[in-house]
Design an enzyme around this catalytic site. Sequence first.
Site, mmCIF file in Angstrom:
data_model
loop_
_atom_site.group_PDB
_atom_site.id
_atom_site.type_symbol
_atom_site.label_atom_id
_atom_site.label_comp_id
_atom_site.label_asym_id
_atom_site.label_seq_id
_atom_site.Cartn_x
_atom_site.Cartn_y
_atom_site.Cartn_z
ATOM 1 N N GLU A 187 0.827 -1.212 0.000
ATOM 2 C CA GLU A 187 0.000 0.000 0.000
ATOM 3 C C GLU A 187 0.860 1.261 0.000
ATOM 4 O O GLU A 187 0.434 2.312 -0.447
ATOM 5 C CB GLU A 187 -0.940 0.014 1.216
ATOM 6 C CG GLU A 187 -2.349 -0.372 0.848
ATOM 7 C CD GLU A 187 -3.365 -0.177 1.969
ATOM 8 O OE1 GLU A 187 -3.015 0.323 3.050
ATOM 9 O OE2 GLU A 187 -4.526 -0.542 1.752
ATOM 10 N N HIS B 246 8.631 -26.728 -0.767
ATOM 11 C CA HIS B 246 7.993 -27.871 -1.424
ATOM 12 C C HIS B 246 6.857 -27.416 -2.335
ATOM 13 O O HIS B 246 6.051 -28.221 -2.781
ATOM 14 C CB HIS B 246 7.500 -28.865 -0.375
ATOM 15 C CG HIS B 246 8.626 -29.446 0.432
ATOM 16 N ND1 HIS B 246 9.113 -30.717 0.245
ATOM 17 C CD2 HIS B 246 9.392 -28.884 1.401
ATOM 18 C CE1 HIS B 246 10.123 -30.931 1.068
ATOM 19 N NE2 HIS B 246 10.310 -29.834 1.788
ATOM 20 N N LYS C 232 -14.028 0.314 -3.917
ATOM 21 C CA LYS C 232 -15.097 0.720 -3.003
ATOM 22 C C LYS C 232 -16.197 1.448 -3.763
ATOM 23 O O LYS C 232 -17.384 1.157 -3.581
ATOM 24 C CB LYS C 232 -14.545 1.642 -1.918
ATOM 25 C CG LYS C 232 -13.639 0.948 -0.921
ATOM 26 C CD LYS C 232 -13.259 1.903 0.187
ATOM 27 C CE LYS C 232 -12.122 1.360 1.019
ATOM 28 N NZ LYS C 232 -11.547 2.351 1.916
HETATM 29 O O1 PA5 Z 1 -3.257 1.306 5.946
HETATM 30 C C1 PA5 Z 1 -4.359 1.807 5.783
HETATM 31 O O2 PA5 Z 1 -4.552 3.026 5.926
HETATM 32 C C2 PA5 Z 1 -5.552 0.944 5.443
HETATM 33 O O3 PA5 Z 1 -5.178 -0.377 5.252
HETATM 34 C C3 PA5 Z 1 -6.588 1.016 6.548
HETATM 35 O O4 PA5 Z 1 -6.008 0.623 7.759
HETATM 36 C C4 PA5 Z 1 -7.797 0.120 6.242
HETATM 37 O O5 PA5 Z 1 -8.341 0.443 5.007
HETATM 38 C C5 PA5 Z 1 -8.860 0.281 7.312
HETATM 39 O O6 PA5 Z 1 -9.276 1.620 7.401
HETATM 40 P P1 PA5 Z 1 -10.074 2.131 8.652
HETATM 41 O O7 PA5 Z 1 -9.225 2.076 9.844
HETATM 42 O O8 PA5 Z 1 -10.462 3.547 8.300
HETATM 43 O O9 PA5 Z 1 -11.302 1.265 8.790
#
Ligand code: PA5
Length: 424
Positions: free
Chosen positions: A276, A297, A412
């Site tokens: 990310e 394996h 989303k």
């Molecule tokens: O690293 C990030 O920002 C994302 O992976 C969020 O943690 C994830 O989308 C969850 O978001 P939220 O805490 O707003 O529910």
Amino acid sequence: MIKTDLSNLHVDIDWKEYAPKVAAINKMIDEKTGAGNDYLGWAEYPNTYDKEEFARIKKAAAYIQDNFDVLVVCGIGGSYLGARAAIEALNGLHPTNKTEIIYMGQTFAASYVHQVMEYLKGKKFAINVISKSGTTTETAVAFRLLRELLESQIGKEAAAKAIYATTDKEKGALLELAKKYGYERFVLPADVGGRYSVFTAVGLLPMAVAGIDIDEFIAGAKEEKDLLDNPDLNDAYKYAVVRHVLYKKGYAAEMFVSYEPRFVQLGEWWKQLYGESEGKEKTGLLPDSATFTTDLHSLGQFIQEGSPVLFESILNIATPDHDVVVPHDDDNLDGLNYLEGKTLDYVSKKAMEGTLQAHSVTGCVPNIVINLEKMDAKTLGALMYFYMRACAMSAYLNGINPFNQPGVEVYKKNMFHLLGKPGY
Ligand code: PA5
């Protein structure tokens, strides 16, 4: 505490070329002048964390341990992976601690959710719902289901005392819900993004409930932070530079490898952190993970002789928590007496040595080894901080903002449209 070993890399790196770049980026991180600089709160968090809240986390954890059989951690992505990674790495896959930790809110999978709910029926359970935005649909739907189950089992008033909300301090649907029903609240600070949040209440409350020494965990991060504050090419930045150089050379993927099934979730956390943070603007290494020797394996064949697209970074723990000795057998029909009296860790280390040689020399796959003396709360705190700092450096070396995730919104929007959410 952590050493980056590049002796199996077999790639030349012009460190002199990188030293000034690394120093400049380190200064940028320090002075918060780079892209995404309003999300750099995690970098100094081991010093600046809220001590009053930290004490409240320990108190809440003790209460949960004394009063509930199960804690359901309800979150997704950065709002659960760090806690799960730490809990499994330290407590193992068959933990003996009193309060069991289970996970919901990270999926819409009906069968999974149904099974968790069935499992919880009739049990004394608490919920830690974690969402910075408070609107993440997987988490919000799961929380609605869990809350309903809990209220039906113990009533609204008692349920409110068994629900802990970790969210933004000032805004969001979860904050409003928590205020309205009087849930105890913990904060995911505005300047810390989900995948950098393991040292906040997001990671600390579930970890403390799991019996992990969170003082030690934070102390490890602080120790590592002090080391990495040195702008020289420290071990985390060396790792970042190597990743960058290999990416520039055309490698498309990095495989995080450990020799311990307890670290599978640590690999998941690492994948999210790097994926990310770096995978933007059609650039970045694909983060993948494997557990050896198990995956030797399966994926071992591809790594040894398949398309030369990846390099490996091995997490090596010098001394395991426990070891097991191979016993003598009079009949020796399995032919294993040559291992008699040897420990499994000795065997595992020999497998690692042999694999390093096979992959890096015979297979020409560059290998980085990240060495950690042992795995405990303190060293894990240091290790997670190390990976976070290296990740920021690595993304900045690629010219990428490590702290946003614009691409995540696309699915989303499509999903909301298909589900008929108002406004989509
Ligand atoms: O690293 C990030 O920002 C994302 O992976 C969020 O943690 C994830 O989308 C969850 O978001 P939220 O805490 O707003 O529910």
